[in-house]
Scaffold this motif. Structure first.
Motif, PDB file in Angstrom:
ATOM      1  N   ARG A 135       0.831  -1.204   0.000  1.00  0.00           N
ATOM      2  CA  ARG A 135       0.000   0.000   0.000  1.00  0.00           C
ATOM      3  C   ARG A 135       0.866   1.254   0.000  1.00  0.00           C
ATOM      4  O   ARG A 135       0.557   2.238  -0.690  1.00  0.00           O
ATOM      5  N   LYS A 136       1.971   1.227   0.752  1.00  0.00           N
ATOM      6  CA  LYS A 136       2.860   2.389   0.749  1.00  0.00           C
ATOM      7  C   LYS A 136       3.472   2.581  -0.636  1.00  0.00           C
ATOM      8  O   LYS A 136       3.615   3.715  -1.107  1.00  0.00           O
TER       9      LYS A 136
ATOM     10  N   GLU B 234       3.761  11.773 -12.313  1.00  0.00           N
ATOM     11  CA  GLU B 234       4.227  12.565 -13.455  1.00  0.00           C
ATOM     12  C   GLU B 234       5.637  12.147 -13.873  1.00  0.00           C
ATOM     13  O   GLU B 234       5.931  12.031 -15.065  1.00  0.00           O
ATOM     14  N   GLU B 235       6.511  11.922 -12.901  1.00  0.00           N
ATOM     15  CA  GLU B 235       7.873  11.494 -13.220  1.00  0.00           C
ATOM     16  C   GLU B 235       7.884  10.113 -13.881  1.00  0.00           C
ATOM     17  O   GLU B 235       8.599   9.885 -14.854  1.00  0.00           O
ATOM     18  N   LEU B 236       7.064   9.191 -13.333  1.00  0.00           N
ATOM     19  CA  LEU B 236       7.006   7.845 -13.905  1.00  0.00           C
ATOM     20  C   LEU B 236       6.418   7.871 -15.318  1.00  0.00           C
ATOM     21  O   LEU B 236       6.890   7.160 -16.214  1.00  0.00           O
TER      22      LEU B 236
ATOM     23  N   ALA C 260      -1.640   4.931 -13.542  1.00  0.00           N
ATOM     24  CA  ALA C 260      -2.848   4.698 -12.756  1.00  0.00           C
ATOM     25  C   ALA C 260      -3.214   3.218 -12.756  1.00  0.00           C
ATOM     26  O   ALA C 260      -3.522   2.638 -11.703  1.00  0.00           O
ATOM     27  N   TYR C 261      -3.178   2.603 -13.926  1.00  0.00           N
ATOM     28  CA  TYR C 261      -3.523   1.184 -14.060  1.00  0.00           C
ATOM     29  C   TYR C 261      -2.515   0.302 -13.330  1.00  0.00           C
ATOM     30  O   TYR C 261      -2.883  -0.574 -12.546  1.00  0.00           O
TER      31      TYR C 261
ATOM     32  N   GLN D 247       1.581   7.095  -6.726  1.00  0.00           N
ATOM     33  CA  GLN D 247       0.665   8.211  -6.979  1.00  0.00           C
ATOM     34  C   GLN D 247       1.375   9.548  -6.816  1.00  0.00           C
ATOM     35  O   GLN D 247       1.144  10.480  -7.578  1.00  0.00           O
ATOM     36  N   GLU D 248       2.252   9.634  -5.827  1.00  0.00           N
ATOM     37  CA  GLU D 248       2.989  10.883  -5.609  1.00  0.00           C
ATOM     38  C   GLU D 248       3.913  11.206  -6.779  1.00  0.00           C
ATOM     39  O   GLU D 248       4.154  12.374  -7.079  1.00  0.00           O
TER      40      GLU D 248
END
Length: 487
Positions: free
Chosen positions: A80-81, A91-93, A113-114, A87-88
């Motif tokens: 989960r972490k 944009e970089e990923l 997201a997926y 999510q944080e």
């Protein structure tokens, strides 16, 4: 290269991750990773030797017992972490994926997201691994059925979805209590390296996740498959390579799961909502520039609506903007390399030679990068190679049919069976197609089917096993039955 792009690349680890440490290859060798939109070198990463592969398995095997004994809730919280960290850094990923693979930035964000959802989904499944307990039918004993982690697992991921294919394998393995060795594709290793860095930051213990990047896939893989410490192989890639891996795994009866090639039919009936069908077609064909095993490969359209469908699709495809995925408004980026362009053009040429018509596209685009104009073919004739082979490019090929039985026969006329798409407003017909089409997945009036909560996988030459859903974690679990006699 912009300052933002350079900063994202500079943040990516470029070594091997073995036993919780980033290290160089034992030989010191590296290989270059290139931007398919420009041909420019992005960076160089460690090129693992067979000995490095064994070192990775050494680390995974050493960590296995302790990780298997780790409380499910602890494993869940780590996953989960990792989800939260993804999510944080979405944009970089996403930018990193676009740089190394070429897909438009909007699609790369969708993949983040997926792919992230597999971390969240399997964090929740980690605490729901269940068994059963009960009296046997004879009344002579109690039956205890439990699930145990399979053990050290080798995960081979493809180049086309570098984040999602990694999380789709790593997350269920870790949730089940298995340690892993991950080998990403040499064409797109950077996103996986960044993802493993996130897992390390999330608290994955040393040795639980190990990553090896290499240009010698066979040389690294063969000794691992022969090693008795390895308990599981999961592979996503071509059917030909998957068949070879299954043969190697057979000597040790190694547990395998395979997500292989596809040849997806996209069936449009005469009663379909054509606007809905066109939208579905664009998603099923051109997402990821057509480079997806789930991409629609054969558009089987009823003759009464084929001309209108082709006209609508052609209009939309002609308007697509082609360019580097980082540019605003681009919907079609480069193919992964020049060989992919040549392969798609060969299939187009064969279809045209047999009587098909190109309504838009049909040519490579001059200049740097591996670009192919998005293409629509109509009147594709039976026997065309494009109806038999997986295209893996932005080419939409339309053939026609007259009766439902003919559509079913055409759709099933392949050795593959990953996914199918059907567009009809007749509910009864839709249910018949669910039963009649030989695929592991189906989109009924939908052009995208993938979801972390759903079982992903196919039948026939499209593979074995499932990823995602309730079923996904069981690929990394073995069932144990214990009898306790009634005293």
């Amino acid at each position: 290269m912009s300052a933002t792009e350079k900063a994202v690349l500079d943040a990516v680890p470029t070594g091997l991750f073995l036993g919780g440490e980033w290290v160089a290859s034992s030989t010191g060798a590296t290989f270059e990773v290139r931007d398919p939109a420009t041909g420019d070198v992005l960076t160089s990463v460690a090129d693992a030797s067979p000995e490095d592969g064994v070192r990775a398995l050494d680390a995974a095997a050493a960590a296995q017992d302790e990780w298997a004994a780790t409380a499910p809730r602890v494993r869940a919280e780590i996953l989960r972490k990792a989800f939260d960290l993804v999510q944080e850094r979405k944009e970089e990923l996403a930018l990193l994926m676009t740089l190394e693979m070429g897909k438009p930035l909007a699609e790369a964000r969708g993949e983040v997201a997926y792919g992230g959802e597999f971390l969240r989904w399997f964090s929740e499944e980690a605490v729901r691994i269940s068994g059963r307990y009960g009296l046997n039918p004879e009344g002579t004993g109690r039956m205890v059925v439990s699930q145990r982690p399979v053990g050290p697992s080798y995960l081979i991921t493809p180049w086309n979805f570098p984040l999602a294919m990694a999380t789709r394998k790593i997350a269920p393995a870790l949730a089940a209590g298995c340690t892993v060795v991950v080998k990403p594709a040499a064409l797109t290793p950077l996103t996986t390296l960044a993802m493993v860095g996130i897992l390390e930051e999330a608290g994955v213990p040393a040795g639980v996740v190990n990553v090896i990047t290499t240009t010698s896939s066979r040389g690294v893989t063969e000794p691992l498959l022969a090693d008795p410490r390895l308990k599981k192989l999961s592979f996503t890639g071509s059917t030909e390579v998957g068949q070879g891996l299954i043969r190697q795994a057979a000597d040790r009866v190694l547990r395998v799961s395979m997500e292989l090639g596809g040849n997806a039919p996209f069936v449009v009936f005469e009663d379909a909502d054509l606007d809905k069908a066109v939208e579905g077609a664009l998603m099923a064909k051109f997402r990821n520039i057509g480079q997806a095993c789930t991409a629609a490969n054969r558009f089987i359209v009823h003759k009464d609506v084929a001309d209108e469908f082709a006209a609508k699709v052609t209009e939309r495809v002609t308007a697509m903007r082609i360019g580097r995925g980082t540019e605003d408004g681009v919907t079609i980026g480069p193919l992964i390399d020049d060989r992919a362009v040549e392969s798609s053009l060969a299939l187009v040429a064969d279809a045209v030679d047999r009587g098909a018509t190109v309504t838009t596209g049909g040519a490579a685009i001059d200049g740097p990068g591996s670009f192919l104009a998005p293409t629509v073919l109509t009147d594709v004739k039976a026997g065309s190679e494009i109806l038999r082979e997986e295209i893996f490019g932005p080419v939409l090929a339309i053939a026609t049919f007259e009766a439902e039985d003919e559509a079913v026969a055409l759709a099933n006329a392949t050795d593959y069976g990953l996914v199918s798409y059907v567009f009809t407003e007749d509910l009864a017909r839709g249910h018949r197609m669910i039963d009649r089409l030989d695929t592991g997945m189906m989109g009924l009036n939908a052009g995208v089917v993938s979801n972390a909560a759903a079982p992903f996988g196919g039948v026939k030459l499209s593979g074995l096993g499932r990823e995602g859903g309730l079923e996904g974690i069981h690929e990394y679990l073995s069932t144990k039955y214990t009898l306790i006699p009634v005293s």
